[in-house]
Design a protein around this motif. Structure first.
Motif, PDB file in Angstrom:
ATOM      1  N   THR A   1       0.822  -1.218   0.000  1.00 19.71           N
ATOM      2  CA  THR A   1       0.000   0.000   0.000  1.00 19.71           C
ATOM      3  C   THR A   1       0.853   1.264   0.000  1.00 19.71           C
ATOM      4  O   THR A   1       0.324   2.371   0.036  1.00 19.71           O
ATOM      5  CB  THR A   1      -0.948   0.001   1.215  1.00 19.71           C
ATOM      6  N   ASP A   2       2.169   1.109  -0.018  1.00 19.62           N
ATOM      7  CA  ASP A   2       3.092   2.227  -0.220  1.00 19.62           C
ATOM      8  C   ASP A   2       4.413   1.666  -0.707  1.00 19.62           C
ATOM      9  O   ASP A   2       4.771   0.515  -0.385  1.00 19.62           O
ATOM     10  CB  ASP A   2       3.297   3.030   1.069  1.00 19.62           C
ATOM     11  N   SER A   3       5.149   2.459  -1.468  1.00 21.93           N
ATOM     12  CA  SER A   3       6.473   2.044  -1.944  1.00 21.93           C
ATOM     13  C   SER A   3       7.274   3.264  -2.347  1.00 21.93           C
ATOM     14  O   SER A   3       6.709   4.284  -2.759  1.00 21.93           O
ATOM     15  CB  SER A   3       6.372   1.100  -3.151  1.00 21.93           C
ATOM     16  N   ASP A   4       8.587   3.159  -2.232  1.00 23.55           N
ATOM     17  CA  ASP A   4       9.491   4.165  -2.769  1.00 23.55           C
ATOM     18  C   ASP A   4       9.870   3.787  -4.197  1.00 23.55           C
ATOM     19  O   ASP A   4       9.924   2.601  -4.549  1.00 23.55           O
ATOM     20  CB  ASP A   4      10.767   4.253  -1.928  1.00 23.55           C
ATOM     21  N   TRP A   5      10.149   4.815  -4.984  1.00 25.43           N
ATOM     22  CA  TRP A   5      10.641   4.611  -6.344  1.00 25.43           C
ATOM     23  C   TRP A   5      11.890   5.474  -6.501  1.00 25.43           C
ATOM     24  O   TRP A   5      11.819   6.676  -6.657  1.00 25.43           O
ATOM     25  CB  TRP A   5       9.564   4.991  -7.367  1.00 25.43           C
ATOM     26  N   ASP A   6      13.035   4.831  -6.374  1.00 31.82           N
ATOM     27  CA  ASP A   6      14.322   5.513  -6.441  1.00 31.82           C
ATOM     28  C   ASP A   6      14.869   5.420  -7.865  1.00 31.82           C
ATOM     29  O   ASP A   6      14.973   4.330  -8.425  1.00 31.82           O
ATOM     30  CB  ASP A   6      15.319   4.880  -5.467  1.00 31.82           C
ATOM     31  N   VAL A   7      15.211   6.577  -8.425  1.00 33.14           N
ATOM     32  CA  VAL A   7      15.663   6.658  -9.814  1.00 33.14           C
ATOM     33  C   VAL A   7      17.109   7.137  -9.849  1.00 33.14           C
ATOM     34  O   VAL A   7      17.450   8.154  -9.232  1.00 33.14           O
ATOM     35  CB  VAL A   7      14.769   7.617 -10.623  1.00 33.14           C
ATOM     36  N   LYS A   8      17.948   6.417 -10.588  1.00 31.89           N
ATOM     37  CA  LYS A   8      19.361   6.784 -10.702  1.00 31.89           C
ATOM     38  C   LYS A   8      19.745   6.911 -12.182  1.00 31.89           C
ATOM     39  O   LYS A   8      19.509   5.989 -12.964  1.00 31.89           O
ATOM     40  CB  LYS A   8      20.246   5.732 -10.014  1.00 31.89           C
ATOM     41  N   LEU A   9      20.320   8.051 -12.538  1.00 29.10           N
ATOM     42  CA  LEU A   9      20.869   8.282 -13.875  1.00 29.10           C
ATOM     43  C   LEU A   9      22.368   8.032 -13.808  1.00 29.10           C
ATOM     44  O   LEU A   9      23.065   8.613 -12.969  1.00 29.10           O
ATOM     45  CB  LEU A   9      20.574   9.706 -14.336  1.00 29.10           C
ATOM     46  N   ILE A  10      22.873   7.188 -14.713  1.00 24.98           N
ATOM     47  CA  ILE A  10      24.235   6.657 -14.587  1.00 24.98           C
ATOM     48  C   ILE A  10      24.977   6.761 -15.917  1.00 24.98           C
ATOM     49  O   ILE A  10      24.408   6.551 -16.990  1.00 24.98           O
ATOM     50  CB  ILE A  10      24.175   5.181 -14.126  1.00 24.98           C
ATOM     51  N   ASP A  11      26.260   7.093 -15.828  1.00 22.24           N
ATOM     52  CA  ASP A  11      27.156   7.132 -16.989  1.00 22.24           C
ATOM     53  C   ASP A  11      28.004   5.868 -16.963  1.00 22.24           C
ATOM     54  O   ASP A  11      28.808   5.659 -16.043  1.00 22.24           O
ATOM     55  CB  ASP A  11      28.043   8.375 -16.913  1.00 22.24           C
ATOM     56  N   VAL A  12      27.832   5.022 -17.967  1.00 24.55           N
ATOM     57  CA  VAL A  12      28.581   3.759 -18.034  1.00 24.55           C
ATOM     58  C   VAL A  12      29.805   3.949 -18.924  1.00 24.55           C
ATOM     59  O   VAL A  12      29.686   4.249 -20.116  1.00 24.55           O
ATOM     60  CB  VAL A  12      27.704   2.616 -18.572  1.00 24.55           C
ATOM     61  N   TYR A  13      30.979   3.776 -18.337  1.00 23.31           N
ATOM     62  CA  TYR A  13      32.228   3.967 -19.072  1.00 23.31           C
ATOM     63  C   TYR A  13      32.468   2.810 -20.039  1.00 23.31           C
ATOM     64  O   TYR A  13      32.022   1.679 -19.805  1.00 23.31           O
ATOM     65  CB  TYR A  13      33.408   4.040 -18.103  1.00 23.31           C
ATOM     66  N   PRO A  14      33.198   3.049 -21.134  1.00 28.31           N
ATOM     67  CA  PRO A  14      33.532   1.957 -22.056  1.00 28.31           C
ATOM     68  C   PRO A  14      34.453   0.940 -21.393  1.00 28.31           C
ATOM     69  O   PRO A  14      35.120   1.235 -20.389  1.00 28.31           O
ATOM     70  CB  PRO A  14      34.222   2.677 -23.215  1.00 28.31           C
ATOM     71  N   THR A  15      34.485  -0.248 -21.947  1.00 25.59           N
ATOM     72  CA  THR A  15      35.273  -1.323 -21.340  1.00 25.59           C
ATOM     73  C   THR A  15      36.771  -1.051 -21.382  1.00 25.59           C
ATOM     74  O   THR A  15      37.533  -1.642 -20.611  1.00 25.59           O
ATOM     75  CB  THR A  15      34.980  -2.659 -22.043  1.00 25.59           C
ATOM     76  N   ASP A  16      37.207  -0.178 -22.282  1.00 24.19           N
ATOM     77  CA  ASP A  16      38.637   0.123 -22.374  1.00 24.19           C
ATOM     78  C   ASP A  16      38.993   1.444 -21.693  1.00 24.19           C
ATOM     79  O   ASP A  16      40.039   2.039 -21.986  1.00 24.19           O
ATOM     80  CB  ASP A  16      39.091   0.145 -23.832  1.00 24.19           C
ATOM     81  N   ALA A  17      38.150   1.920 -20.790  1.00 29.62           N
ATOM     82  CA  ALA A  17      38.441   3.175 -20.090  1.00 29.62           C
ATOM     83  C   ALA A  17      39.749   3.057 -19.316  1.00 29.62           C
ATOM     84  O   ALA A  17      40.007   2.025 -18.677  1.00 29.62           O
ATOM     85  CB  ALA A  17      37.301   3.520 -19.134  1.00 29.62           C
ATOM     86  N   PRO A  18      40.598   4.088 -19.360  1.00 32.33           N
ATOM     87  CA  PRO A  18      41.880   4.020 -18.637  1.00 32.33           C
ATOM     88  C   PRO A  18      41.661   4.003 -17.137  1.00 32.33           C
ATOM     89  O   PRO A  18      40.631   4.458 -16.634  1.00 32.33           O
ATOM     90  CB  PRO A  18      42.598   5.293 -19.081  1.00 32.33           C
ATOM     91  N   GLU A  19      42.652   3.482 -16.426  1.00 27.20           N
ATOM     92  CA  GLU A  19      42.531   3.405 -14.979  1.00 27.20           C
ATOM     93  C   GLU A  19      42.532   4.796 -14.361  1.00 27.20           C
ATOM     94  O   GLU A  19      43.033   5.770 -14.940  1.00 27.20           O
ATOM     95  CB  GLU A  19      43.674   2.571 -14.384  1.00 27.20           C
TER      96      GLU A  19
END
Length: 651
Positions: free
Chosen positions: A493-511
């Protein structure tokens, strides 16, 4: 903002009093005592209350100086005319340039008389000398300073960070004629609507309890304690601590009979009259000075306040200079840190020093001393992702186009809307006994790094939905506020809805620079087994995240339960961003129903949460719909070519 997010951070604000003076590593070799004389006064207000004020006056009397004021609830210490601060102004440049620095304990705090009231409500119509607020207190203070401190040039400015930022905003209303420049920085504006106390109707648990465990009622006047004693959590893991407490109402018992301030925040869990009179935005009128509002994109406490203040000043006051500055900073980080990186997020330059030298200092010099035009734009904002400063004539930029990132089947995310009603929803089970943590390491408090923290740990949980674009073929710049629009249902009868916007780096991103091995160590033979390396390839950097408590979907004043299984629309606003998702990266959105202990747990039954019983906390099946007729997504503003719409400095 006022909230503490770590013991060391709280000490900086609460005991050191001046956020900039105590711990910046590059504090210059400048002897304040050699160049300034300190005085202490009890300045009378119109109602007879005296406010304790420390004043540092330049010893060079060959010219007149403006006043630069900082009003604070965190103590103006050190106390005693022979006890000096190591730095006086917002940056070392101010100390060298010469100002009359004024520090004041606000009503009811430390050595000032009167009664402390949390975010003292502004009084628009003052009928007698008994009607006092922070605006009248600054007015009376400036009046006194002009008459009693010699060698002033007749001009005054005020600045402050966090709670002192609120006092800056509140004090400049109905401004004194001598007040020429104000800089509210990370100002609290509306604690329920996105600042410290509540975000989307969800209680910001760890930050609030961590703050009020030390910020308690006082019997004034009183000096600060000689030794700061932090609250004893009896564990280094806040997740376990808050989970073991049960209902958050039980926390009051741990504050040794001084829980009034915490109780006010926790118990007023709807937008009631307590909050309405403390919303400063509607009162931001009759401001006749220049205003420079400052915030950080990664301010965990008062990210919303600077935008609310900036827009309110713009709306209610014409003919004044009113500008906004936002950089890649944590709460107050622009005053003390380099701002070159936050955790593993790299911003590629010393943004803090750039701001202090090229924005803040010229602003006050121009308006308090009449020096050359600082040539500041309406909005001076740092664009993360590309790591460049942008100058805009409005915020958000009027050239930005409204678009929507829609959720699709199989975890897809696209600017294209769904075209059919097949496979209409995604679902997960949310369990309050096993809430989603907000970081993947143990912490008592709210680490500032969480605002850009890697979200791969959350993406692997079964109670988190993940939507992602394909690899981007061109840069995508998103500016301004986000507008999630979700079609949802719950078995509770109640719930939270948490929204996250995310930047996913490429697999070859430097350390990361933080993980890079020093050149001199690369050829050394190994003498032991080291920790695993950290891969930036695939890093899921949080760009913006915000909770929303579903029972407020129609009104923050009158919450309503959900009907189990009924599909309803949930729409809300998330704080501004200015981020470019680079070519080769991906845009990701995560949806979940807990974010613990950043926010308190929603029992998922419609109850008064501080009084929830153990039996009220139940599992719920949460559904997010993503078909043609119920297209869930996030509304964004896309700026096609940020460099082309910049405002260029007029020579």
């Amino acid at each position: 903002m006022r909230r503490s997010i770590s013991a060391s951070f709280f000490t900086i604000f609460f005991l050191a009093a001046c956020v900039t003076a105590q711990n910046r590593p590059d504090t210059p070799d400048f002897d304040v005592k050699e160049h300034y004389t300190k005085y202490e006064y009890r300045i009378p207000m119109r109602d007879g209350v005296h406010l304790f004020t420390s004043i540092y006056v330049p010893k060079d009397s060959s010219r007149a100086y403006p006043f630069l004021i900082d009003r604070t609830p965190y103590s103006v210490g050190p106390y005693g005319v022979d006890q000096y601060r190591t730095q006086l102004g917002p940056s070392p440049d101010f100390d060298k340039a010469g100002y009359i620095f004024v520090f004041q304990d606000v009503r009811g705090r430390y050595m000032s008389e009167g009664t402390f009231i949390e975010m003292h409500p502004h009084i628009d119509n003052k009928k007698s000398n008994k009607d006092v607020d922070d605006s009248s207190d600054l007015y009376d203070t400036i009046d006194w300073l002009l008459k009693n401190v010699p060698n002033n040039n007749g001009n005054a400015g005020i600045w402050g960070i966090s709670y002192p930022g609120f006092y800056t905003s509140a004090s400049m209303i109905d401004s004194h004629p001598a007040l020429k420049a104000c800089s509210p920085q990370a100002p609290m504006t509306n604690l329920f609507m996105g600042d410290d106390a509540y975000h989307g109707g969800a209680f910001m648990l760890a930050a609030n309890f961590g703050f009020y465990a030390s910020f308690r009622p006082q019997e004034n006047p009183q000096l600060p304690p000689k030794t700061f004693v932090p609250f004893d959590y009896s564990t280094n893991d806040g997740y376990d601590f808050y989970l073991s407490v049960g209902s958050i109402g039980n926390l009051s018992k741990l504050l040794q009979g001084k829980s009034e301030l915490f109780d006010d925040q926790m118990r007023h869990n709807t937008f009631d009259d307590y909050w309405k009179v403390r919303d400063l935005a509607p009162h931001m009128k009759n401001i006749h000075c220049a205003v420079l509002t400052v915030g950080g994109w990664f301010d965990a406490e008062d990210l919303q306040g600077p935008f609310s203040t900036f827009h309110s000043v713009d709306k209610n006051n014409t003919g004044i200079f009113n500008a906004l500055v936002v950089g890649p900073w944590v709460h107050g980080g622009w005053a003390r840190y380099d701002g070159e990186h936050l955790g593993r997020a790299d911003f590629a330059s010393n943004t803090g020093d750039f701001y202090r030298k090229n924005i803040l200092f010229p602003f006050f010099e121009e308006h308090l001393k009449g020096t050359k035009d600082a040539k500041l734009p309406k909005a001076y904002v740092f664009e993360t992702g590309t790591n460049v400063w942008r100058r805009h004539s409005s915020w958000p930029p009027k050239e930005a186009e409204a678009r929507t990132l829609y959720f699709h089947a199989n975890g897809g995310l696209s600017f294209d809307a769904p075209t059919d009603d097949a496979s209409p929803f995604d679902e997960y089970v949310s369990d309050p006994a096993r809430p989603v943590p907000f970081v993947n390491y143990s912490t008592q408090n709210v680490p500032q790094e969480y605002m850009v923290s890697d979200q791969r740990f959350a993406a692997s949980r079964t109670d988190v939905l993940v939507y992602s674009t394909p690899v981007l073929q061109e840069d995508v710049t998103i500016v301004g506020p986000l507008s999630p629009k979700l079609f949802v249902s719950t078995s509770g009868t109640d719930s939270d809805w948490d929204v996250k916007l995310i930047d996913v780096y490429p697999t070859d991103a430097p350390e990361s620079k933080l993980d890079a091995q020093r050149p001199e160590d690369r050829n050394k033979p190994r003498t032991d087994v080291g920790p695993p390396s950290f891969a930036m390839g695939g890093y899921q950097q949080l760009v913006r995240g915000e909770p929303f408590r579903g029972k407020f979907r129609h009104s923050f004043e009158k919450p309503e339960p959900f009907t189990p299984g009924k599909v309803e629309e949930v729409g809300f606003t998330v704080q501004d961003v200015n981020h470019t998702f680079r070519r080769g990266h991906r845009i990701m959105v995560q949806i979940q129903s807990s974010w613990f202990p950043l926010t308190d747990r929603n029992p998922q039954t419609f109850v008064n949460i501080p009084d929830a019983k153990p039996t009220d906390f139940v599992k719920a099946t949460e559904r997010v719909y993503r078909n043609k007729s119920q297209a869930s997504g996030i509304g964004v503003l896309v700026l096609a070519n940020p460099g082309a719409v910049e405002e260029h400095t007029k020579q």
